[in-house]
Design a protein around this motif. Structure first.
Motif, short mmCIF file in Angstrom:
data_model
loop_
_atom_site.label_atom_id
_atom_site.label_comp_id
_atom_site.label_asym_id
_atom_site.label_seq_id
_atom_site.Cartn_x
_atom_site.Cartn_y
_atom_site.Cartn_z
N ASN A 79 1.85 14.31 4.90
CA ASN A 79 1.88 14.80 3.52
C ASN A 79 1.22 13.77 2.60
O ASN A 79 0.98 12.63 2.99
CB ASN A 79 3.31 15.09 3.08
N GLN A 90 9.74 13.60 -1.19
CA GLN A 90 9.07 14.69 -0.50
C GLN A 90 9.44 14.70 0.98
O GLN A 90 9.71 13.67 1.58
CB GLN A 90 7.54 14.59 -0.64
N THR A 257 6.70 26.80 10.63
CA THR A 257 6.28 27.44 9.38
C THR A 257 5.98 26.40 8.30
O THR A 257 5.85 26.75 7.13
CB THR A 257 7.38 28.39 8.88
N TYR A 258 5.85 25.13 8.70
CA TYR A 258 5.70 24.04 7.74
C TYR A 258 4.28 23.48 7.71
O TYR A 258 4.07 22.27 7.55
CB TYR A 258 6.70 22.93 8.06
N THR A 259 3.30 24.35 7.81
CA THR A 259 1.90 23.90 7.80
C THR A 259 1.54 23.17 6.51
O THR A 259 0.63 22.33 6.50
CB THR A 259 0.96 25.08 8.01
N TRP A 260 2.24 23.47 5.42
CA TRP A 260 1.95 22.82 4.13
C TRP A 260 2.23 21.32 4.14
O TRP A 260 1.76 20.60 3.24
CB TRP A 260 2.78 23.48 3.02
N VAL A 261 2.95 20.84 5.14
CA VAL A 261 3.26 19.41 5.20
C VAL A 261 2.03 18.59 5.61
O VAL A 261 1.99 17.39 5.39
CB VAL A 261 4.43 19.15 6.17
N LYS A 263 -1.67 17.62 4.93
CA LYS A 263 -2.72 17.64 3.91
C LYS A 263 -4.05 17.17 4.51
O LYS A 263 -4.08 16.52 5.54
CB LYS A 263 -2.31 16.75 2.73
#
Length: 357
Positions: A79, A90, A257-261, A263
């Motif tokens: 991240n 975070q 489901t945590y692909t947003w972690v 960057k």
């Protein structure tokens, strides 16, 4: 996990308080921890409807300081740590060179050149060695403060209302992932508006030798003591992954489901993480039969994966599970889970199973 004379179970600063409260103690990640007090369902319901308090002092705390603290953490996590302002936190990942996970962690920015990391209890030694290995190229100082802190998690829709009269900070002004010093019930603490239950709440960092006294005062406010059993059912309903189940050194974390972690930046294991994951994490709902980790997941009679976590949901009133299945089989609507040789119908549902309105 069992203990031997050579590896006795560790105890948190609240061990005596748990025994006094009649907790059922179990081994967990090398620690002697309370699994329940009055019962898992009663503790789960208390957190969903009012407020409960967990002892999470077994978690590890590492402090990272120095001119390169931010650059170092940018390199060893996925991240964007540099987006954090002091007083913010975070969720983050520690990837390994192959693109799996050493651990999933929380990062708290204390100041411009100072951060606090909270890591999973069973991974403290592994995480420390991993960070030390990568710190050589940076001007940073790492310190393991795991024994310095007691960590309590006050969780539930009434958490803010219960704590507000007893602190010197306007809690309603503190948004999710805020991290700040406070005076609470006569103790100097750090509060973080974070948690692992799907409810609002605060995690309380307190000096280890003051943890039991603070715990007693929190219980006197009407907070329900809650153990690992309720913590697991709450986090599973909220669709939160657990290291060792949904994450591991050899599991592609983007299966979750945590692909947003992750960057778009240079970080350890970036190349391995760019490969498409061979499996996907899905949610399953069943009618009657609870399922557990390792149970086979079938599609059209063929095994396509396995359950990673399962329970009978106290809030929803039926069994739920998370499972890792082959990517090309992850979009089906109906599966079966094999329990002791018999296949039971399961339907795919979106994660999380529960989200407060």
């Amino acid at each position: 996990m069992t203990s031997t004379p050579e590896t006795p179970l560790r105890r948190t600063p609240l061990h005596a308080a748990h025994l006094k409260a009649g907790a059922r103690m179990v081994p967990f990640g090398g620690w002697d921890m309370p699994v329940q007090y009055a019962g898992v369902k009663a503790e789960h319901d208390a957190v969903r409807t009012r407020a409960g308090v967990f002892d999470v002092s077994h978690m590890g705390e590492f402090r990272v300081q120095g001119p390169d603290a931010g650059a170092f953490l940018q390199r060893v996590t996925t991240n964007d740590v540099m987006k954090l302002k002091p007083g913010r936190a975070q969720y983050n990942w520690l990837p390994n060179e192959a693109g799996g996970l050493v651990d999933d962690i929380y990062v708290y920015r204390v100041g411009e050149q100072e951060f606090l990391l909270v890591v999973n209890a069973s991974n403290i030694g592994k995480d420390w060695a991993h960070l030390q290995q990568h710190a050589a190229d940076f001007s940073v100082q790492l310190s393991d403060e795991s024994d310095r802190w007691g960590l309590l998690a006050v969780q539930g829709p009434e958490a803010e209302a219960l704590l507000q009269p007893h602190t010197d900070v306007n809690l309603s002004a503190k948004k999710k992932n805020a991290y700040f010093p406070a005076r609470l019930l006569g103790f100097d603490v750090w509060l973080a508006r974070t948690g692992y239950t799907g409810e609002d709440g605060f995690e309380v960092f307190v000096k280890a030798d003051e943890a039991e006294a603070l715990w007693d005062r929190l219980l006197a406010l009407g907070l329900t003591p809650a153990g690992l059993g309720a913590r697991d059912t709450l986090r599973l309903e909220a669709g939160f992954p657990l290291y060792g189940h949904e994450f591991a050194d050899d599991l592609h974390p983007l299966a979750s489901t945590y692909t947003w972690v992750v960057k778009d930046k240079e970080h350890v294991g970036r190349a391995g993480m760019q490969a498409a994951p061979p499996v996907k994490l899905i949610g399953l709902a069943l009618e009657r039969v609870p399922v557990r980790e390792g149970y086979p997941v079938l599609l059209n009679g063929e095994r396509v994966g396995q359950v990673t976590s399962g329970t009978s949901s106290p809030t929803l009133g039926h069994p739920i599970a998370m499972a890792l299945v082959q990517s090309d089989a992850a979009q089906a609507d109906a599966y079966e889970v094999e329990v002791r040789g018999k296949a039971h119908p399961a339907r795919r549902v979106e994660l999380p199973f529960y989200k407060r309105a």
